[in-house]
Design a protein around this motif. Structure first.
Motif: not given
Length: 214
Positions: A112-117, A141-147
């Motif tokens: 998940f990448v959630i940015q500039n909100i 298969i868990s990857g990064p969560v970037i907020i």
């Protein structure tokens, strides 16, 4: 479906019932929204602008590999709002996963990448990131969560929230959660909740540059 991108959506002046469909009920995982994305492995959303959308502005549910950026979401509260409506809650942005791991996904990690909100005047949450494991499927298969680079103002309950819950023993934790540049201004005014929430099921959390103001 998989690998779907949308860009440049503008929402303004919808009627009070726009996106309102309570007859579909909770079994469809749909509670009323203006832009809905469901059951997709690979979602890219760029440049969604909402001036008034009285239900969820953007609702992504049961999806994997989500990237959402450059969105300005304003006002889903109806005039005279004093508490959450009984039929549902309303967030400005909801990014909810996941499909879980299935053989057709191969070894692709979820992320998940959630940015500039920017999210202002929400009836419930400003930005909601959720991970809900389906019953009967293996853990993802868990990857990064970037907020990062999120500004919320006047959310009734939470400003930015990372929520993790499960429907069975196969629910995994979320590893590698990175949040940075989060500003919360006047959030959580309806109830004494949290301006910024990080679920206890998050592990390997890196948090920096968090600002909370009245």
């Amino acid at each position: 479906g998989h690998d779907i991108g949308i860009r440049g959506i503008y929402i303004d002046g919808n009627g009070d019932k726009a996106g309102y469909a309570p007859e579909l009920g909770p079994s469809t995982q749909y509670r009323g929204c203006n832009v809905l994305i469901r059951f997709v492995d690979g979602v890219f959303v760029d440049d969604l602008h909402s001036e008034f959308a009285p239900n969820d502005c953007l609702y992504i549910t049961r999806c994997r590999r989500q990237w959402v950026q450059n969105c300005e979401l304003h006002r889903n509260r109806l005039p005279g709002f004093t508490g959450r409506r009984a039929d549902s809650t309303r967030n400005l942005l909801t990014c909810a996963g996941t499909l879980g791991w299935r053989p057709e996904f191969g070894d692709r990690s979820d992320y998940f990448v959630i940015q500039n909100i920017q999210a202002e005047d929400s009836e419930d949450l400003g930005v909601c990131i959720q991970f809900i494991q389906e019953p009967g499927v293996q853990a993802v298969i868990s990857g990064p969560v970037i907020i990062r680079d999120i500004t919320t103002r006047r959310s009734a309950t939470y400003g930015t929230a990372i929520e993790i819950s499960g429907t069975g023993a196969n629910q995994n934790e979320r590893d590698c959660v990175i949040i940075s540049g989060i500003t919360s201004i006047g959030d959580s005014w309806l109830a004494p909740l949290a301006s910024i929430l990080i679920s206890q099921s998050s592990i390997s959390v890196i948090a920096s540059d968090l600002i909370i103001k009245d």
